[in-house]
Scaffold this motif. Structure first.
Motif, PDB file in Angstrom:
ATOM      1  N   THR A   5     -62.754  56.829  14.411  1.00 19.36           N
ATOM      2  CA  THR A   5     -64.152  57.248  14.393  1.00 19.36           C
ATOM      3  C   THR A   5     -64.203  58.763  14.184  1.00 19.36           C
ATOM      4  OG1 THR A   5     -64.271  57.707  16.762  1.00 19.36           O
ATOM      5  CG2 THR A   5     -64.759  55.428  16.053  1.00 19.36           C
ATOM      6  N   ARG A   6     -65.375  59.260  13.909  1.00 21.61           N
ATOM      7  CA  ARG A   6     -65.542  60.701  13.734  1.00 21.61           C
ATOM      8  C   ARG A   6     -65.153  61.435  15.015  1.00 21.61           C
ATOM      9  NH1 ARG A   6     -70.984  63.791  11.605  1.00 21.61           N
ATOM     10  NH2 ARG A   6     -70.118  65.875  11.779  1.00 21.61           N
ATOM     11  N   SER A   7     -65.538  60.894  16.146  1.00 20.50           N
ATOM     12  CA  SER A   7     -65.192  61.519  17.431  1.00 20.50           C
ATOM     13  C   SER A   7     -63.685  61.543  17.654  1.00 20.50           C
ATOM     14  CB  SER A   7     -65.880  60.784  18.588  1.00 20.50           C
ATOM     15  OG  SER A   7     -67.267  60.957  18.519  1.00 20.50           O
ATOM     16  N   GLU A   8     -62.991  60.475  17.268  1.00 24.81           N
ATOM     17  CA  GLU A   8     -61.531  60.435  17.419  1.00 24.81           C
ATOM     18  C   GLU A   8     -60.873  61.486  16.525  1.00 24.81           C
ATOM     19  OE1 GLU A   8     -60.720  55.797  18.657  1.00 24.81           O
ATOM     20  OE2 GLU A   8     -61.051  56.275  16.543  1.00 24.81           O
ATOM     21  N   VAL A   9     -61.365  61.617  15.308  1.00 26.72           N
ATOM     22  CA  VAL A   9     -60.819  62.633  14.399  1.00 26.72           C
ATOM     23  C   VAL A   9     -61.057  64.025  14.975  1.00 26.72           C
ATOM     24  CG1 VAL A   9     -61.042  63.684  12.106  1.00 26.72           C
ATOM     25  CG2 VAL A   9     -61.038  61.190  12.334  1.00 26.72           C
ATOM     26  N   GLU A  10     -62.261  64.274  15.476  1.00 26.26           N
ATOM     27  CA  GLU A  10     -62.569  65.574  16.071  1.00 26.26           C
ATOM     28  C   GLU A  10     -61.697  65.839  17.296  1.00 26.26           C
ATOM     29  OE1 GLU A  10     -66.778  65.403  16.722  1.00 26.26           O
ATOM     30  OE2 GLU A  10     -67.231  65.702  14.585  1.00 26.26           O
ATOM     31  N   ALA A  11     -61.426  64.807  18.094  1.00 26.13           N
ATOM     32  CA  ALA A  11     -60.572  64.968  19.274  1.00 26.13           C
ATOM     33  C   ALA A  11     -59.134  65.286  18.863  1.00 26.13           C
ATOM     34  CB  ALA A  11     -60.617  63.715  20.142  1.00 26.13           C
ATOM     35  N   LEU A  12     -58.645  64.649  17.807  1.00 21.85           N
ATOM     36  CA  LEU A  12     -57.300  64.950  17.324  1.00 21.85           C
ATOM     37  C   LEU A  12     -57.210  66.382  16.812  1.00 21.85           C
ATOM     38  CD1 LEU A  12     -56.409  61.615  15.502  1.00 21.85           C
ATOM     39  CD2 LEU A  12     -55.311  62.550  17.544  1.00 21.85           C
ATOM     40  N   VAL A  13     -58.233  66.843  16.127  1.00 20.21           N
ATOM     41  CA  VAL A  13     -58.249  68.227  15.652  1.00 20.21           C
ATOM     42  C   VAL A  13     -58.274  69.181  16.850  1.00 20.21           C
ATOM     43  CG1 VAL A  13     -59.595  69.956  14.386  1.00 20.21           C
ATOM     44  CG2 VAL A  13     -59.256  67.669  13.410  1.00 20.21           C
ATOM     45  N   GLY A  14     -59.054  68.849  17.876  1.00 19.60           N
ATOM     46  CA  GLY A  14     -59.079  69.668  19.086  1.00 19.60           C
ATOM     47  C   GLY A  14     -57.717  69.717  19.756  1.00 19.60           C
ATOM     48  N   ALA A  15     -57.062  68.562  19.864  1.00 14.63           N
ATOM     49  CA  ALA A  15     -55.717  68.518  20.452  1.00 14.63           C
ATOM     50  C   ALA A  15     -54.747  69.332  19.600  1.00 14.63           C
ATOM     51  CB  ALA A  15     -55.245  67.071  20.570  1.00 14.63           C
ATOM     52  N   SER A  16     -54.929  69.278  18.297  1.00 17.12           N
ATOM     53  CA  SER A  16     -54.097  70.045  17.379  1.00 17.12           C
ATOM     54  C   SER A  16     -54.245  71.538  17.645  1.00 17.12           C
ATOM     55  CB  SER A  16     -54.486  69.730  15.934  1.00 17.12           C
ATOM     56  OG  SER A  16     -53.819  70.585  15.036  1.00 17.12           O
ATOM     57  N   ASP A  17     -55.476  71.976  17.859  1.00 20.51           N
ATOM     58  CA  ASP A  17     -55.723  73.394  18.150  1.00 20.51           C
ATOM     59  C   ASP A  17     -55.003  73.831  19.426  1.00 20.51           C
ATOM     60  OD1 ASP A  17     -57.320  73.508  15.892  1.00 20.51           O
ATOM     61  OD2 ASP A  17     -59.210  73.378  17.012  1.00 20.51           O
ATOM     62  N   TYR A  18     -55.087  73.005  20.471  1.00 24.91           N
ATOM     63  CA  TYR A  18     -54.407  73.331  21.727  1.00 24.91           C
ATOM     64  C   TYR A  18     -52.892  73.382  21.527  1.00 24.91           C
ATOM     65  CZ  TYR A  18     -58.481  73.022  24.793  1.00 24.91           C
ATOM     66  OH  TYR A  18     -59.676  73.258  25.419  1.00 24.91           O
ATOM     67  N   GLY A  19     -52.364  72.390  20.812  1.00 21.48           N
ATOM     68  CA  GLY A  19     -50.928  72.366  20.558  1.00 21.48           C
ATOM     69  C   GLY A  19     -50.475  73.561  19.739  1.00 21.48           C
ATOM     70  N   GLY A  20     -51.265  73.911  18.730  1.00 19.28           N
ATOM     71  CA  GLY A  20     -50.937  75.068  17.900  1.00 19.28           C
ATOM     72  C   GLY A  20     -50.958  76.363  18.690  1.00 19.28           C
ATOM     73  N   GLU A  21     -51.938  76.510  19.564  1.00 16.86           N
ATOM     74  CA  GLU A  21     -52.011  77.706  20.413  1.00 16.86           C
ATOM     75  C   GLU A  21     -50.786  77.808  21.313  1.00 16.86           C
ATOM     76  OE1 GLU A  21     -55.684  77.891  22.578  1.00 16.86           O
ATOM     77  OE2 GLU A  21     -56.868  77.643  20.736  1.00 16.86           O
ATOM     78  N   TYR A  22     -50.377  76.686  21.883  1.00 15.07           N
ATOM     79  CA  TYR A  22     -49.200  76.687  22.751  1.00 15.07           C
ATOM     80  C   TYR A  22     -47.960  77.131  21.964  1.00 15.07           C
ATOM     81  CZ  TYR A  22     -45.224  75.149  25.462  1.00 15.07           C
ATOM     82  OH  TYR A  22     -44.021  75.123  26.120  1.00 15.07           O
ATOM     83  N   LEU A  23     -47.769  76.557  20.783  1.00 15.59           N
ATOM     84  CA  LEU A  23     -46.603  76.911  19.982  1.00 15.59           C
ATOM     85  C   LEU A  23     -46.621  78.391  19.606  1.00 15.59           C
ATOM     86  CD1 LEU A  23     -46.286  73.788  17.668  1.00 15.59           C
ATOM     87  CD2 LEU A  23     -44.899  74.363  19.667  1.00 15.59           C
ATOM     88  N   GLN A  24     -47.795  78.921  19.281  1.00 13.04           N
ATOM     89  CA  GLN A  24     -47.899  80.347  18.959  1.00 13.04           C
ATOM     90  C   GLN A  24     -47.537  81.208  20.159  1.00 13.04           C
ATOM     91  OE1 GLN A  24     -51.917  80.687  17.395  1.00 13.04           O
ATOM     92  NE2 GLN A  24     -51.089  80.957  15.326  1.00 13.04           N
ATOM     93  N   GLU A  25     -48.046  80.852  21.329  1.00 12.22           N
ATOM     94  CA  GLU A  25     -47.742  81.621  22.538  1.00 12.22           C
ATOM     95  C   GLU A  25     -46.254  81.625  22.833  1.00 12.22           C
ATOM     96  OE1 GLU A  25     -50.089  79.832  25.605  1.00 12.22           O
ATOM     97  OE2 GLU A  25     -51.977  80.654  24.830  1.00 12.22           O
ATOM     98  N   GLN A  26     -45.591  80.509  22.547  1.00 14.09           N
ATOM     99  CA  GLN A  26     -44.157  80.384  22.805  1.00 14.09           C
ATOM    100  C   GLN A  26     -43.316  80.913  21.646  1.00 14.09           C
ATOM    101  OE1 GLN A  26     -43.057  79.341  25.850  1.00 14.09           O
ATOM    102  NE2 GLN A  26     -45.249  79.418  26.284  1.00 14.09           N
ATOM    103  N   LYS A  27     -43.998  81.371  20.600  1.00  5.52           N
ATOM    104  CA  LYS A  27     -43.331  81.879  19.391  1.00  5.52           C
ATOM    105  C   LYS A  27     -42.433  80.820  18.749  1.00  5.52           C
ATOM    106  CE  LYS A  27     -43.580  86.717  20.893  1.00  5.52           C
ATOM    107  NZ  LYS A  27     -44.940  86.657  21.104  1.00  5.52           N
ATOM    108  N   ILE A  28     -42.933  79.595  18.734  1.00  4.95           N
ATOM    109  CA  ILE A  28     -42.218  78.483  18.112  1.00  4.95           C
ATOM    110  C   ILE A  28     -42.821  78.252  16.731  1.00  4.95           C
ATOM    111  CG2 ILE A  28     -41.716  76.016  18.241  1.00  4.95           C
ATOM    112  CD1 ILE A  28     -41.974  76.308  21.328  1.00  4.95           C
ATOM    113  N   MET A  29     -41.988  78.313  15.728  1.00  7.79           N
ATOM    114  CA  MET A  29     -42.458  78.113  14.354  1.00  7.79           C
ATOM    115  C   MET A  29     -42.254  76.662  13.932  1.00  7.79           C
ATOM    116  SD  MET A  29     -43.625  81.033  13.438  1.00  7.79           S
ATOM    117  CE  MET A  29     -43.892  80.670  11.734  1.00  7.79           C
ATOM    118  N   VAL A  30     -43.281  76.067  13.375  1.00  6.03           N
ATOM    119  CA  VAL A  30     -43.206  74.698  12.880  1.00  6.03           C
ATOM    120  C   VAL A  30     -43.591  74.728  11.407  1.00  6.03           C
ATOM    121  CG1 VAL A  30     -44.165  72.377  13.078  1.00  6.03           C
ATOM    122  CG2 VAL A  30     -43.802  73.747  15.134  1.00  6.03           C
TER     123      VAL A  30
END
Length: 65
Positions: A5-30
């Motif tokens: 659903t649209r809400s599920e896609v938006e939630a995955l994008v939100g989770a992606s943002d959190y995960g990306g922020e964590y990786l940046q803070e840890q200086k982990i390159m993907v």
């Protein structure tokens, strides 16, 4: 997840943002495409949800989702 659903896609994008922020803070390159990254996030979210559902089913309690 199939037929998200649209809400599920938006939630995955939100989770992606959190995960990306964590990786940046840890200086982990993907190095992957946006599609690969979103598939990874979907796998993690689905795995977490399914594991929680299985644990809940074993205790015979209703799961709220």
């Amino acid at each position: 997840m199939q037929d998200k659903t649209r809400s599920e896609v938006e939630a995955l994008v939100g989770a992606s943002d959190y995960g990306g922020e964590y990786l940046q803070e840890q200086k982990i390159m993907v190095h992957c495409s946006k599609e690969q990254w979103l598939q990874f996030i979907e796998c993690v979210v689905t795995g977490w949800t399914e594991t929680l559902r299985q644990k809940t089913e074993k205790t015979d309690k209703d799961i709220p989702f």
